[in-house]
Design a protein around this motif. Sequence first.
Motif: not given
Length: 165
Positions: A78-82, A106-115
């Motif tokens: 579930x982390x593949x392109x999450x 793009x999920x990891x960048x969005x997560x980094x910004x939101x967290x």
Amino acid sequence: MTCTLILTRHAKSAWDTDAPSDHARPLNKRGIRSSIALGAWLRDCGHVPEQVISSSSNRTRETYELMELDAPAIFIERLYHASSEVMFQVLREAEQNKVMIIGHNPGIAAFAHAILHHAPAHSRFEDYPTGATLVASFQIDRWSDLKWGSGRALDFAVPRELIGV
């Protein structure tokens, strides 16, 4: 108590490969050098995780293995392109206080910004290039208490700065 997140985008992968799928693509030569350098940087800075939660893709597995962090890892589909929401849920289920997640854009960048409460002052944080690694702290006792926008950036690095490419 404090929880620490190490958030890493997989290192540079090969596009000129005969891998049967995107999931199976390996790292390229620069990705291999970058993973080794990231592992050394994390160890030198004292940012070694107690637990690694990674996408199941070949390139995230290779990134983890080449870092030589001596932390147990689990590889989950579930982390593949999450999305950032999936990453948030996965982190809330973490069992150790110092956790590394290895994933994809793009999920990891969005997560980094939101967290984070405030983004680090680094020119590459916005696009979160391959190998980008954020270290952030959270004033919580356990990950199940995690809230959006609650992290404080402690460190951020990109492999190009570490290997001089």
